[in-house]
Enzyme design. Structure first.
Site, PDB file in Angstrom:
ATOM      1  N   CYS A   1      63.900  47.555  32.843  1.00  0.00           N
ATOM      2  CA  CYS A   1      64.467  46.425  32.112  1.00  0.00           C
ATOM      3  C   CYS A   1      65.627  46.911  31.265  1.00  0.00           C
ATOM      4  O   CYS A   1      65.784  48.098  31.020  1.00  0.00           O
ATOM      5  CB  CYS A   1      63.403  45.785  31.224  1.00  0.00           C
ATOM      6  SG  CYS A   1      61.964  45.208  32.141  1.00  0.00           S
TER       7      CYS A   1
ATOM      8  N   TYR B   1      69.482  57.136  39.931  1.00  0.00           N
ATOM      9  CA  TYR B   1      69.608  55.790  40.491  1.00  0.00           C
ATOM     10  C   TYR B   1      69.875  54.700  39.473  1.00  0.00           C
ATOM     11  O   TYR B   1      70.795  53.914  39.609  1.00  0.00           O
ATOM     12  CB  TYR B   1      68.339  55.430  41.278  1.00  0.00           C
ATOM     13  CG  TYR B   1      68.371  54.018  41.843  1.00  0.00           C
ATOM     14  CD1 TYR B   1      68.954  53.767  43.082  1.00  0.00           C
ATOM     15  CD2 TYR B   1      67.864  52.937  41.131  1.00  0.00           C
ATOM     16  CE1 TYR B   1      69.013  52.486  43.606  1.00  0.00           C
ATOM     17  CE2 TYR B   1      67.922  51.639  41.647  1.00  0.00           C
ATOM     18  CZ  TYR B   1      68.498  51.424  42.874  1.00  0.00           C
ATOM     19  OH  TYR B   1      68.565  50.165  43.379  1.00  0.00           O
TER      20      TYR B   1
ATOM     21  N   ASN C   1      61.684  48.127  26.821  1.00  0.00           N
ATOM     22  CA  ASN C   1      61.915  48.724  28.138  1.00  0.00           C
ATOM     23  C   ASN C   1      60.968  49.904  28.279  1.00  0.00           C
ATOM     24  O   ASN C   1      60.918  50.773  27.420  1.00  0.00           O
ATOM     25  CB  ASN C   1      63.368  49.178  28.264  1.00  0.00           C
ATOM     26  CG  ASN C   1      63.607  50.079  29.475  1.00  0.00           C
ATOM     27  OD1 ASN C   1      64.352  51.039  29.384  1.00  0.00           O
ATOM     28  ND2 ASN C   1      62.982  49.767  30.593  1.00  0.00           N
ATOM     29  N   GLY C   2      60.197  49.935  29.358  1.00  0.00           N
ATOM     30  CA  GLY C   2      59.270  51.030  29.568  1.00  0.00           C
ATOM     31  C   GLY C   2      57.924  50.510  30.012  1.00  0.00           C
ATOM     32  O   GLY C   2      57.772  49.343  30.372  1.00  0.00           O
TER      33      GLY C   2
ATOM     34  N   GLY D   1      67.375  44.556  35.769  1.00  0.00           N
ATOM     35  CA  GLY D   1      66.362  43.530  35.951  1.00  0.00           C
ATOM     36  C   GLY D   1      66.979  42.172  36.172  1.00  0.00           C
ATOM     37  O   GLY D   1      67.856  41.761  35.408  1.00  0.00           O
TER      38      GLY D   1
END
Length: 492
Positions: free
Chosen positions: A19, A262, A120-121, A45
């Site tokens: 995210c 990535y 995020n995570g 996201g």
């Protein structure tokens, strides 16, 4: 932050991205800046987007399913989000159903005021801790692990909102980067190992927080520094920023290596290094380790482009586009179902017959997960006249699932987890297949060879070396073992 819990523990076919989070304080046009920042982070996201603001008197929030450009660009929506401070979140779920109540930022009223949070995570003890809190009488409004931060902050006896938030972290395991909005501050927090990224910047005098520096570029903000692992930054409307270290001593950083390989945008910088240049170095190292006689080098667009450039330069072979990508197709990597993903492969790429007919083609990509896309692409290029098709992958084989914010498939679905490289080559139908070595990966990033006792990255997808406890995973295995023993006892 974190689709159903079954997916998290390997029950589903999905592999999803992380995210993106963003925050700003001390800028009168906060909601517009948050929307722009989230647009720059859309690659992290594409499922849902939310923004929360504080206008000096009350909090405002908008949460919508869909893309930032489609759901948060309307002037009426931005006008409904007044205030000089705001945070936002663009989501692809890793725990929590795809429903409106699970869209962040989450909000709660505590005894010290309101609190909005974007995460995020992924937390690796969320299921265990959630069950414990429910037994104590806590009422959860979402199915996300991210709500734990609110619940634990509410139980804290800290005198300030910052103290309450920091108190909540003591019972948390896993990976997190947070942007938090209170009535007085914008707070940024990064987990003790720095698994998930968070950067600090300034727009004029206004502090800004984001998952990546590319968000600063879009709004014209200046990059200041990365938030340190285990650090809390408290940003004020007057432009000042305080720092508190969560852990007693700074923990050795182990950022997620997939950010470099990535996830991060090529035009972002991580710890001062250009992501684009780092990925080119992967390609050059790959060409050194796995040379091949060929006529041209081509990326699998778009994520394989920088590594293919580096491979082409090192191998002294022409860089060509064997595949043309349609930018009107959704990214197959994060599609919500396997059926849609397979249809998407055909919509996403088409062979460039004029460039490859009669040629020996080397395709360079950043990773190989299931092999579904690679198999279809090999057949597509052969049908278009390619003489040979070789694959070179700019990272080691992915053998283990992730539990820190990338919703990877189970080990049964990870091609490298169950097959040798030769078997994988046969499955995708290529003339050859080679991966970058683990030491080569570290050397390309200037951190190698890998130190097994003190690795510089979180690289568990390649090694199985998970840097934090996996409490929920272990609990699930224990429960399954007990159930199996019970069944055996009953049958006997």
């Amino acid at each position: 932050m974190s689709s159903g819990l079954d997916d998290l523990y390997g029950g589903g076919p999905k592999m999803k991205e992380e995210c993106g989070i963003f925050g700003i304080i001390g800028h009168e046009d906060a909601s517009a800046k948050v929307a722009l920042g989230l647009h720059a982070l859309q690659h992290r996201g594409q499922e849902a987007v939310g923004i929360a603001t504080w206008d000096g008197h009350q909090f405002h929030a908008e949460r919508r399913m869909g893309l930032v450009s489609a759901k948060m660009s309307d002037e009426k929506i931005l006008d409904s989000l007044p205030g000089a401070a705001g945070i936002g979140h663009t989501r692809y779920s890793t725990t929590g159903d795809t429903v409106l109540r699970n869209i962040q930022p989450l909000y709660a009223d505590l005894d010290r005021g309101g609190l909005a949070i974007a995460h995020n995570g992924n937390l690796t003890n969320s299921r265990t801790k959630r069950a414990e809190l429910i037994r104590k009488g806590c009422i959860f409004q979402t199915t996300m692990d991210s709500e734990l931060f609110l619940q634990l902050a509410a139980l804290s006896r800290g005198m300030t909102m910052v103290d309450k938030v920091i108190d909540s972290l003591a019972e948390i395991e896993g990976a997190y980067a947070l942007t938090i909005l209170t009535q007085h501050n914008l707070i940024g927090i990064r987990d003790p190992l720095g698994i998930r990224p968070l950067v600090l910047g300034k727009l004029g005098n206004a502090p800004v927080l984001a998952s990546e520096t590319c968000a600063f570029d879009l709004i014209g903000a200046e990059y200041v520094r990365d938030v340190r692992p285990g650090e809390t930054v408290i940003c004020h409307a007057d432009g000042t920023v305080e720092s508190r270290q969560i852990t007693p001593e700074p923990t050795h950083a182990r950022p997620c290596i997939f950010e470099l390989i990535y996830f991060a945008k090529p035009n972002s910088f991580i710890d001062g290094d250009s992501v684009y240049e780092l990925r080119k170095r992967l390609g050059r190292r790959l060409a050194k380790e796995a040379p091949v006689e060929a006529d041209l080098i081509s990326p699998i667009p778009d994520s394989g482009v920088p590594a293919a450039v580096g491979f082409s330069q090192k191998a002294d072979l022409p860089f060509e586009m064997a595949l043309i990508r349609s930018h009107y197709a959704e990214r197959t990597f994060i599609q919500p179902s396997q059926k849609i993903r397979e249809i998407g492969v055909a919509r996403k790429h088409s062979a460039n017959a004029g460039a490859i007919a009669g040629k020996r083609v080397v395709l360079v990509d950043d990773s190989l997960v299931r092999g579904t896309t690679s198999r279809k692409i090999t057949r597509m290029l052969r049908d278009a006249g390619a003489k040979e098709v070789h694959f070179r992958i700019a990272c080691p084989p992915i053998k283990f699932p992730d539990f820190y914010g990338i919703n990877t498939p189970s080990r049964d679905e990870l091609l490298a987890s169950n097959h040798s490289i030769q078997e994988m080559r046969n499955i995708i139908g290529a003339d050859s297949l080679e991966f970058l070595s683990l030491d080569g990966l570290y050397k390309a990033f200037g951190k190698g060879p890998r130190d097994d006792d003190d690795p510089a990255f979180t690289d568990h997808c390649f090694t199985g070396d998970y840097p934090t406890p996996l409490t929920d995973q272990m609990q699930a295995k224990t429960t399954a073992a007990i159930e199996q023993l019970s069944l055996l006892a009953e049958s006997s």
